[in-house]
Design a protein around this motif. Sequence first.
Motif, PDB file in Angstrom:
ATOM      1  N   LYS A 141     -46.806 -78.851  10.726  1.00  0.00           N
ATOM      2  CA  LYS A 141     -46.825 -78.306   9.353  1.00  0.00           C
ATOM      3  C   LYS A 141     -45.410 -78.078   8.803  1.00  0.00           C
ATOM      4  O   LYS A 141     -45.236 -77.361   7.816  1.00  0.00           O
ATOM      5  CB  LYS A 141     -47.627 -76.993   9.288  1.00  0.00           C
ATOM      6  N   ASP A 142     -44.413 -78.681   9.434  1.00  0.00           N
ATOM      7  CA  ASP A 142     -43.015 -78.551   8.997  1.00  0.00           C
ATOM      8  C   ASP A 142     -42.529 -77.108   8.994  1.00  0.00           C
ATOM      9  O   ASP A 142     -41.650 -76.729   8.216  1.00  0.00           O
ATOM     10  CB  ASP A 142     -42.823 -79.159   7.593  1.00  0.00           C
ATOM     11  N   ILE A 143     -43.098 -76.314   9.882  1.00  0.00           N
ATOM     12  CA  ILE A 143     -42.674 -74.907   9.977  1.00  0.00           C
ATOM     13  C   ILE A 143     -41.935 -74.703  11.291  1.00  0.00           C
ATOM     14  O   ILE A 143     -42.455 -74.991  12.367  1.00  0.00           O
ATOM     15  CB  ILE A 143     -43.886 -73.949   9.900  1.00  0.00           C
ATOM     16  N   TRP A 144     -40.711 -74.190  11.192  1.00  0.00           N
ATOM     17  CA  TRP A 144     -39.894 -73.888  12.360  1.00  0.00           C
ATOM     18  C   TRP A 144     -39.997 -72.414  12.739  1.00  0.00           C
ATOM     19  O   TRP A 144     -40.065 -72.058  13.903  1.00  0.00           O
ATOM     20  CB  TRP A 144     -38.427 -74.215  12.078  1.00  0.00           C
ATOM     21  N   ILE A 145     -39.965 -71.564  11.717  1.00  0.00           N
ATOM     22  CA  ILE A 145     -39.888 -70.117  11.934  1.00  0.00           C
ATOM     23  C   ILE A 145     -41.260 -69.509  11.667  1.00  0.00           C
ATOM     24  O   ILE A 145     -41.645 -69.312  10.521  1.00  0.00           O
ATOM     25  CB  ILE A 145     -38.870 -69.463  10.990  1.00  0.00           C
ATOM     26  N   HIS A 146     -41.993 -69.206  12.701  1.00  0.00           N
ATOM     27  CA  HIS A 146     -43.337 -68.671  12.531  1.00  0.00           C
ATOM     28  C   HIS A 146     -43.367 -67.150  12.551  1.00  0.00           C
ATOM     29  O   HIS A 146     -44.137 -66.529  11.832  1.00  0.00           O
ATOM     30  CB  HIS A 146     -44.247 -69.218  13.628  1.00  0.00           C
ATOM     31  N   ILE A 147     -42.543 -66.556  13.410  1.00  0.00           N
ATOM     32  CA  ILE A 147     -42.486 -65.104  13.545  1.00  0.00           C
ATOM     33  C   ILE A 147     -41.029 -64.665  13.404  1.00  0.00           C
ATOM     34  O   ILE A 147     -40.155 -65.154  14.109  1.00  0.00           O
ATOM     35  CB  ILE A 147     -43.024 -64.623  14.908  1.00  0.00           C
ATOM     36  N   THR A 148     -40.788 -63.761  12.475  1.00  0.00           N
ATOM     37  CA  THR A 148     -39.426 -63.288  12.218  1.00  0.00           C
ATOM     38  C   THR A 148     -39.405 -61.768  12.170  1.00  0.00           C
ATOM     39  O   THR A 148     -40.335 -61.141  11.659  1.00  0.00           O
ATOM     40  CB  THR A 148     -38.907 -63.823  10.867  1.00  0.00           C
ATOM     41  N   GLY A 149     -38.329 -61.188  12.682  1.00  0.00           N
ATOM     42  CA  GLY A 149     -38.073 -59.763  12.507  1.00  0.00           C
ATOM     43  C   GLY A 149     -36.708 -59.630  11.849  1.00  0.00           C
ATOM     44  O   GLY A 149     -35.690 -59.887  12.486  1.00  0.00           O
ATOM     45  N   THR A 150     -36.690 -59.287  10.575  1.00  0.00           N
ATOM     46  CA  THR A 150     -35.434 -59.219   9.819  1.00  0.00           C
ATOM     47  C   THR A 150     -34.974 -57.769   9.729  1.00  0.00           C
ATOM     48  O   THR A 150     -35.716 -56.909   9.266  1.00  0.00           O
ATOM     49  CB  THR A 150     -35.630 -59.801   8.404  1.00  0.00           C
ATOM     50  N   ASP A 151     -33.759 -57.508  10.183  1.00  0.00           N
ATOM     51  CA  ASP A 151     -33.243 -56.140  10.184  1.00  0.00           C
ATOM     52  C   ASP A 151     -32.624 -55.793   8.840  1.00  0.00           C
ATOM     53  O   ASP A 151     -31.696 -56.468   8.368  1.00  0.00           O
ATOM     54  CB  ASP A 151     -32.199 -55.963  11.290  1.00  0.00           C
ATOM     55  N   LEU A 152     -33.149 -54.727   8.239  1.00  0.00           N
ATOM     56  CA  LEU A 152     -32.670 -54.239   6.948  1.00  0.00           C
ATOM     57  C   LEU A 152     -32.015 -52.876   7.122  1.00  0.00           C
ATOM     58  O   LEU A 152     -32.454 -52.066   7.937  1.00  0.00           O
ATOM     59  CB  LEU A 152     -33.830 -54.103   5.959  1.00  0.00           C
ATOM     60  N   ARG A 431     -37.050 -52.943  10.562  1.00  0.00           N
ATOM     61  CA  ARG A 431     -37.323 -54.326  10.942  1.00  0.00           C
ATOM     62  C   ARG A 431     -38.743 -54.707  10.519  1.00  0.00           C
ATOM     63  O   ARG A 431     -39.706 -54.495  11.259  1.00  0.00           O
ATOM     64  CB  ARG A 431     -37.159 -54.545  12.452  1.00  0.00           C
ATOM     65  N   PRO A 432     -38.908 -55.282   9.320  1.00  0.00           N
ATOM     66  CA  PRO A 432     -40.217 -55.824   8.938  1.00  0.00           C
ATOM     67  C   PRO A 432     -40.486 -57.119   9.712  1.00  0.00           C
ATOM     68  O   PRO A 432     -39.557 -57.846  10.073  1.00  0.00           O
ATOM     69  CB  PRO A 432     -40.069 -56.113   7.439  1.00  0.00           C
ATOM     70  N   PHE A 433     -41.756 -57.413   9.943  1.00  0.00           N
ATOM     71  CA  PHE A 433     -42.149 -58.631  10.644  1.00  0.00           C
ATOM     72  C   PHE A 433     -42.830 -59.578   9.657  1.00  0.00           C
ATOM     73  O   PHE A 433     -43.702 -59.177   8.887  1.00  0.00           O
ATOM     74  CB  PHE A 433     -43.065 -58.303  11.815  1.00  0.00           C
ATOM     75  N   ILE A 434     -42.399 -60.835   9.709  1.00  0.00           N
ATOM     76  CA  ILE A 434     -42.868 -61.851   8.757  1.00  0.00           C
ATOM     77  C   ILE A 434     -43.512 -62.998   9.516  1.00  0.00           C
ATOM     78  O   ILE A 434     -42.960 -63.477  10.511  1.00  0.00           O
ATOM     79  CB  ILE A 434     -41.687 -62.386   7.905  1.00  0.00           C
ATOM     80  N   LEU A 435     -44.678 -63.433   9.059  1.00  0.00           N
ATOM     81  CA  LEU A 435     -45.393 -64.556   9.659  1.00  0.00           C
ATOM     82  C   LEU A 435     -45.468 -65.694   8.655  1.00  0.00           C
ATOM     83  O   LEU A 435     -45.845 -65.489   7.498  1.00  0.00           O
ATOM     84  CB  LEU A 435     -46.818 -64.136  10.058  1.00  0.00           C
ATOM     85  N   TYR A 436     -45.122 -66.897   9.102  1.00  0.00           N
ATOM     86  CA  TYR A 436     -45.109 -68.068   8.226  1.00  0.00           C
ATOM     87  C   TYR A 436     -46.195 -69.028   8.698  1.00  0.00           C
ATOM     88  O   TYR A 436     -46.052 -69.705   9.700  1.00  0.00           O
ATOM     89  CB  TYR A 436     -43.727 -68.733   8.298  1.00  0.00           C
ATOM     90  N   GLY A 437     -47.296 -69.071   7.963  1.00  0.00           N
ATOM     91  CA  GLY A 437     -48.407 -69.978   8.251  1.00  0.00           C
ATOM     92  C   GLY A 437     -48.780 -70.745   7.006  1.00  0.00           C
ATOM     93  O   GLY A 437     -47.931 -71.363   6.369  1.00  0.00           O
ATOM     94  N   LYS A 438     -50.067 -70.697   6.632  1.00  0.00           N
ATOM     95  CA  LYS A 438     -50.486 -71.330   5.375  1.00  0.00           C
ATOM     96  C   LYS A 438     -49.734 -70.699   4.217  1.00  0.00           C
ATOM     97  O   LYS A 438     -49.426 -71.352   3.222  1.00  0.00           O
ATOM     98  CB  LYS A 438     -52.001 -71.161   5.183  1.00  0.00           C
ATOM     99  N   ASP A 439     -49.499 -69.408   4.330  1.00  0.00           N
ATOM    100  CA  ASP A 439     -48.647 -68.701   3.380  1.00  0.00           C
ATOM    101  C   ASP A 439     -47.757 -67.762   4.188  1.00  0.00           C
ATOM    102  O   ASP A 439     -47.778 -67.794   5.419  1.00  0.00           O
ATOM    103  CB  ASP A 439     -49.482 -67.930   2.341  1.00  0.00           C
ATOM    104  N   ILE A 440     -46.982 -66.955   3.532  1.00  0.00           N
ATOM    105  CA  ILE A 440     -46.078 -66.049   4.229  1.00  0.00           C
ATOM    106  C   ILE A 440     -46.618 -64.630   4.120  1.00  0.00           C
ATOM    107  O   ILE A 440     -46.857 -64.119   3.023  1.00  0.00           O
ATOM    108  CB  ILE A 440     -44.652 -66.127   3.651  1.00  0.00           C
ATOM    109  N   TYR A 441     -46.837 -64.016   5.281  1.00  0.00           N
ATOM    110  CA  TYR A 441     -47.341 -62.646   5.351  1.00  0.00           C
ATOM    111  C   TYR A 441     -46.222 -61.727   5.821  1.00  0.00           C
ATOM    112  O   TYR A 441     -45.567 -61.992   6.826  1.00  0.00           O
ATOM    113  CB  TYR A 441     -48.524 -62.568   6.323  1.00  0.00           C
ATOM    114  N   VAL A 442     -46.004 -60.652   5.091  1.00  0.00           N
ATOM    115  CA  VAL A 442     -45.020 -59.644   5.485  1.00  0.00           C
ATOM    116  C   VAL A 442     -45.773 -58.365   5.815  1.00  0.00           C
ATOM    117  O   VAL A 442     -46.479 -57.805   4.973  1.00  0.00           O
ATOM    118  CB  VAL A 442     -43.995 -59.369   4.364  1.00  0.00           C
ATOM    119  N   MET A 443     -45.661 -57.921   7.060  1.00  0.00           N
ATOM    120  CA  MET A 443     -46.305 -56.663   7.442  1.00  0.00           C
ATOM    121  C   MET A 443     -45.787 -55.538   6.552  1.00  0.00           C
ATOM    122  O   MET A 443     -44.568 -55.376   6.411  1.00  0.00           O
ATOM    123  CB  MET A 443     -46.010 -56.343   8.908  1.00  0.00           C
ATOM    124  N   PRO A 444     -46.677 -54.760   5.922  1.00  0.00           N
ATOM    125  CA  PRO A 444     -46.224 -53.681   5.027  1.00  0.00           C
ATOM    126  C   PRO A 444     -45.648 -52.505   5.817  1.00  0.00           C
ATOM    127  O   PRO A 444     -46.369 -51.616   6.256  1.00  0.00           O
ATOM    128  CB  PRO A 444     -47.497 -53.291   4.269  1.00  0.00           C
TER     129      PRO A 444
END
Length: 474
Positions: A141-152, A431-444
């Motif tokens: 599906k041309d997706i490299w980054i499926h699970i991300t934890g971005t530090d804010l 650190r929010p967690f982001i999932l990239y699949g059919k769409d992008i989900y950001v854990m609230p």
Amino acid sequence: MFIADYSAKNIYDEMFSSEGYPRKSYDFVKTKMESLGGIELVKRSSSAERALMSLGITFTLYGDGGEQERIMPFDVIPRIVPSEEWVSLEKGLKQRIQALNLFLTDIYSEGKILKDKIIPRDLIESSSGYLKQCIGLKPPKDIWIHITGTDLVRDGAGAFHVLEDNLRCPSGVSYVLENREVMKRTFPELFEKLNIRQVYDYPYHLRSMLENLTDAIDPVIAVWTPGVFNSAYYEHSFLAQKMGVYLVEGSDLVVENHKIYMKTTKGLRKVDVIYRRIDDTFMDQTTFRPDSLLGVKGIFEAFKRGNVALANAPGTGVADDKVIYSYVPKIIKYYLGEDPIIPNVPTYLCSEEADLKYVLDNIHNLVVKAANGAGGYGMIIGPKASKQEQEDFKKLVKADPRNYIAQPVLNLSTVPTLIADKIESRHVDLRPFILYGKDIYVMPGGLTRVALRKGSLVVNSSQGGGSKDTWVLG
């Protein structure tokens, strides 16, 4: 001991304004905790700690004294993010992940951003996270980054910045889920009164994202762990259980005809998707490190042939190299034609002659980090370091400038925190967690890490940090 006695001066505090008034989002929490009083608050805190201990939520601390299994310290005063702020953060995180995914697709194929000299080619090719074996790779599906934890982090003026990206094996989501369950039991009255967005469905979103990576009907999914001695093993087993999928180690997997099989009591069973919590270069002795005791020979070739999906895809580490991080605003502009919604922290590249001179001359006022350091290691906080420590670190920087960046010391925002039987201010990140699949989900919400040592800016659990439950109001 009351929150009313708490003072927040000369810094952005999450609960109180500079004038000392509670922010609107915290009104009810402050009132409720004051009504409980100090004795009851400490009692509930102790109860929450016992609950976490009974759940066995641990991490492994590595140090001079050997390996030590620890309970993650937890503070019962929540960190609250108002809904209007979260809308902007969510949008900015989605923007960032989209751009970084396009960046990875590009650098491992046509390399347009390198040809257009937006990023120097040598910075990419010298990154330890850049894998030449991934050139020409086309992940599902041309997706490299499926699970991300971005530090804010929030600076002294209250503005959010991205401190760093974690795109390989980001940890901490298990603490988010368990912290929430404990808080519900500790303060049920707060959850009845406030409209707090849920996080319990993260495992459902994670499994759905993994299923999206394959066209197999009723796919077999596994979480690949390095084993029980890994610092995040609890999280690996926790997520596998919550998703209802298999937990495997390298010794449980075998490659036949470029397909991945799992050993079971009934024979081999084909595996369609693997959520790997093992570093890139340890995953396959044939392609990467021949001395790896954790890998599976031939798994990378099976992935290249499209016979198994791996999340995250190998090679993503180049995008969370701290040197490449400094170029993310340009990456967003290049691929999306947009300015970043969440800015970076200003960054000096020690590979640049002028920046290097500035860093060496001003190390006493800067945070200097190794490009691929993690966990609070491989860094120095200039104002907190001795003259000798500063001089020693300068030598490291001069010996390998490419491997270091520097940033100003941010006066991270604070949150009231229960320390023994007193409420004191402590610095936090998010650190929010982001999932990239059919769409992008950001854990609230995400993992709020708190520096429990007074005056410390280092929030990592390995450096004495703890965590708080993060509430996004609906």
